[in-house]
Design an enzyme around this catalytic site. Structure first.
Site, PDB file in Angstrom:
ATOM      1  N   HIS A  49       0.939  -1.056  -0.128  1.00  0.00           N
ATOM      2  CA  HIS A  49       0.019   0.076  -0.023  1.00  0.00           C
ATOM      3  C   HIS A  49       1.017   1.350  -0.094  1.00  0.00           C
ATOM      4  CE1 HIS A  49      -2.930  -2.811   1.844  1.00  0.00           C
ATOM      5  NE2 HIS A  49      -3.417  -2.524   0.663  1.00  0.00           N
ATOM      6  N   ASP A  52       2.454   1.898   3.204  1.00  0.00           N
ATOM      7  CA  ASP A  52       3.400   0.948   3.745  1.00  0.00           C
ATOM      8  C   ASP A  52       4.776   1.333   3.441  1.00  0.00           C
ATOM      9  OD1 ASP A  52       1.551  -1.041   4.989  1.00  0.00           O
ATOM     10  OD2 ASP A  52       1.417  -1.749   2.493  1.00  0.00           O
ATOM     11  N   GLU A 174      -9.019  -4.736  -8.389  1.00  0.00           N
ATOM     12  CA  GLU A 174      -8.992  -6.010  -7.320  1.00  0.00           C
ATOM     13  C   GLU A 174     -10.705  -6.052  -7.070  1.00  0.00           C
ATOM     14  OE1 GLU A 174      -6.563  -6.391  -4.028  1.00  0.00           O
ATOM     15  OE2 GLU A 174      -7.676  -7.865  -3.400  1.00  0.00           O
ATOM     16  N   HIS A 213     -12.387 -13.074  -2.512  1.00  0.00           N
ATOM     17  CA  HIS A 213     -13.181 -12.111  -2.952  1.00  0.00           C
ATOM     18  C   HIS A 213     -14.329 -12.739  -4.028  1.00  0.00           C
ATOM     19  CE1 HIS A 213     -10.359  -8.640  -2.114  1.00  0.00           C
ATOM     20  NE2 HIS A 213     -10.526  -9.300  -0.888  1.00  0.00           N
ATOM     21  N   ASP A 248     -14.469 -11.419   5.067  1.00  0.00           N
ATOM     22  CA  ASP A 248     -13.322 -11.931   4.341  1.00  0.00           C
ATOM     23  C   ASP A 248     -12.056 -12.470   5.184  1.00  0.00           C
ATOM     24  OD1 ASP A 248     -11.188 -12.016   2.476  1.00  0.00           O
ATOM     25  OD2 ASP A 248     -11.141  -9.810   2.127  1.00  0.00           O
ATOM     26  N   ASP A 250      -9.142 -14.358   4.677  1.00  0.00           N
ATOM     27  CA  ASP A 250      -7.686 -14.565   4.023  1.00  0.00           C
ATOM     28  C   ASP A 250      -7.214 -15.787   4.917  1.00  0.00           C
ATOM     29  OD1 ASP A 250      -7.986 -12.202   2.571  1.00  0.00           O
ATOM     30  OD2 ASP A 250      -7.262 -10.805   4.199  1.00  0.00           O
ATOM     31  N   ASP A 283      -2.599 -13.412  -0.396  1.00  0.00           N
ATOM     32  CA  ASP A 283      -3.003 -12.304   0.643  1.00  0.00           C
ATOM     33  C   ASP A 283      -3.650 -13.333   1.701  1.00  0.00           C
ATOM     34  OD1 ASP A 283      -3.684 -10.017   1.780  1.00  0.00           O
ATOM     35  OD2 ASP A 283      -5.135  -9.262   0.150  1.00  0.00           O
TER      36      ASP A 283
HETATM   37  C1  XLS Z   1      -8.363  -6.434   1.037  1.00  0.00           C
HETATM   38  C2  XLS Z   1      -7.450  -6.501   0.050  1.00  0.00           C
HETATM   39  C3  XLS Z   1      -6.263  -5.790   0.235  1.00  0.00           C
HETATM   40  C4  XLS Z   1      -5.982  -5.516  -1.366  1.00  0.00           C
HETATM   41  C5  XLS Z   1      -4.589  -4.586  -1.586  1.00  0.00           C
HETATM   42  O1  XLS Z   1      -9.449  -7.228   1.120  1.00  0.00           O
HETATM   43  O2  XLS Z   1      -7.399  -7.771  -0.375  1.00  0.00           O
HETATM   44  O3  XLS Z   1      -5.354  -6.387   0.927  1.00  0.00           O
HETATM   45  O4  XLS Z   1      -5.286  -6.898  -1.695  1.00  0.00           O
HETATM   46  O5  XLS Z   1      -5.312  -3.082  -1.391  1.00  0.00           O
HETATM   47 MG    MG Z   2      -6.375  -8.682  -1.689  1.00  0.00          MG
END
Ligand code: XLS
Ligand code: MG
Length: 343
Positions: A49, A52, A174, A213, A248, A250, A283
């Site tokens: 980001h 970051d 994305e 997603h 979400d 992950d 991710d």
């Molecule tokens: C959040 C996203 C984020 C993106 C980058 O759900 O996955 O991490 O990948 O901005």
């Molecule tokens: Mg992501």
């Protein structure tokens, strides 16, 4: 054709374990320490980001932001790490509370556009042309709050502004259907690809598909990937896993549904993903219960699960599979795949 696979992740994937209902449970590892971990975990690429790279960027002038990014570039070079992309973080600042490019406030929309320019400055300085747009708050909590026609145009205009600002960059959208919003305007990869057509340079608008997603949109991630590859638009992936239609998660790649993970690896491999330099991003987040000293196992596991599924896919009896397809004996095919996965 086979793919070529190199792996990347972002600093946020080594996390402190905060969730919407509880604070952090692990100390924050300094950026320098995270960088030291990349190679030993088997990763060569790093995703960012914008903040970051330059944490206090909102307080700095454009020139100072560029100077800070230049310092980070030198550190990356010393570690032999390749920056994959930079993404504007457009969901934390008070000015993005109603969305960024689609906010109902003109001043806030201007903030989002200015911030996106700074993101591009950072990317340029790091030496990557890839800008990722996770359009976190470009959506609504209630339908009546925004005009969906206007919203699509505003997002497209923002992308156009970025393409004009730097003729070298390319934008990777994305998609995600919900969370933090009730509904977002770009919920699937078809929407992302369509959005590119509203700009005057669709060749520089592609996408990044995150497994979770797609699952949250009720779709199969490997089919989303296939659709994007048919358009030659799959420029990155965020592999992970997701246990049904909830927040979400992950989770580690393959942790919920190995066969669904297998099909993602298989479609990527069979269509030469990575041969034009695309990265496999993971991710993934460590569980909140994990101690700090063991808080990178999800990254190591995700990468090795990918590589194991790749071996399994390449070892499948492709002739037998073709015979089943030809004979339309999908029950036999199902058996071949399941037995191949069980090993
Ligand atoms: C959040 C996203 C984020 C993106 C980058 O759900 O996955 O991490 O990948 O901005
Ligand atoms: Mg992501």
């Amino acid at each position: 054709m086979q793919g070529t696979f190199r792996f990347s992740f972002g600093p946020w994937n080594i996390s402190e374990g905060a969730d919407p209902f509880g604070p952090t449970v692990r100390e924050s590892l300094p950026f320098a320490k995270k960088l030291d971990m990349y190679k030993s975990l088997g990763f060569d690429g790093i995703q960012f980001h914008d903040d970051d790279v330059v944490p206090n960027m909102n307080e700095l002038t454009p020139a100072a932001i560029i100077a800070e990014a230049g310092k980070v570039k030198k550190i990356l070079d010393r570690h032999g790490l390749v920056p994959e992309f930079v993404a504007p973080r457009l969901w934390e600042d008070p000015r993005t509370v109603d969305g960024a490019y689609t906010s109902n406030s003109a001043a806030d929309r201007k903030y989002a556009l200015d911030r996106s320019k700074r993101t591009i400055d950072i990317a340029r300085e790091l030496g990557t042309r890839n800008i990722v747009l996770w359009l976190a708050r470009e959506g609504t909590y209630i339908r009546e709050a925004k005009d969906s026609v206007e919203a699509a145009k505003r997002i497209a205009d923002a992308i156009q502004m970025m393409l004009d600002y730097d003729k070298n960059i390319r934008v990777m959208i994305e998609s995600k259907p919900n969370e933090p919003m009730d509904h977002t305007y770009i919920p699937t990869i078809g929407h992302a690809i369509g959005l590119g057509l509203l700009t005057n340079d669709p060749a520089r608008v592609g996408c990044l598909i995150e497994s979770a997603h797609a699952i949250l949109a009720g779709l199969d991630p490997s089919d989303e990937m296939g659709y994007a590859m048919a358009h030659r638009k799959l420029w990155s992936v965020h592999l992970n896993d997701q246990n049904g239609l909830k927040f979400d998660q992950d989770k580690s790649f393959g942790a919920v549904d190995l066969r669904r993970a297998f099909n993602q690896v298989r479609i990527l491999d069979r269509h030469g993903f990575g041969n034009e330099g695309e990265w496999v991003g993971l991710d993934v987040k460590a569980m909140r219960t994990q101690r700090i000293e063991d808080s990178t196992k999800h990254l190591r596991n995700s990468r090795s699960i990918f590589l194991r599924l790749l071996e399994l896919s390449r070892a499948m009896d492709d002739k037998a599979i073709a015979r089943c397809v030809e004979a339309r004996d999908y029950e036999e095919l199902e058996g071949i795949i399941i037995k191949g996965l069980i090993g």
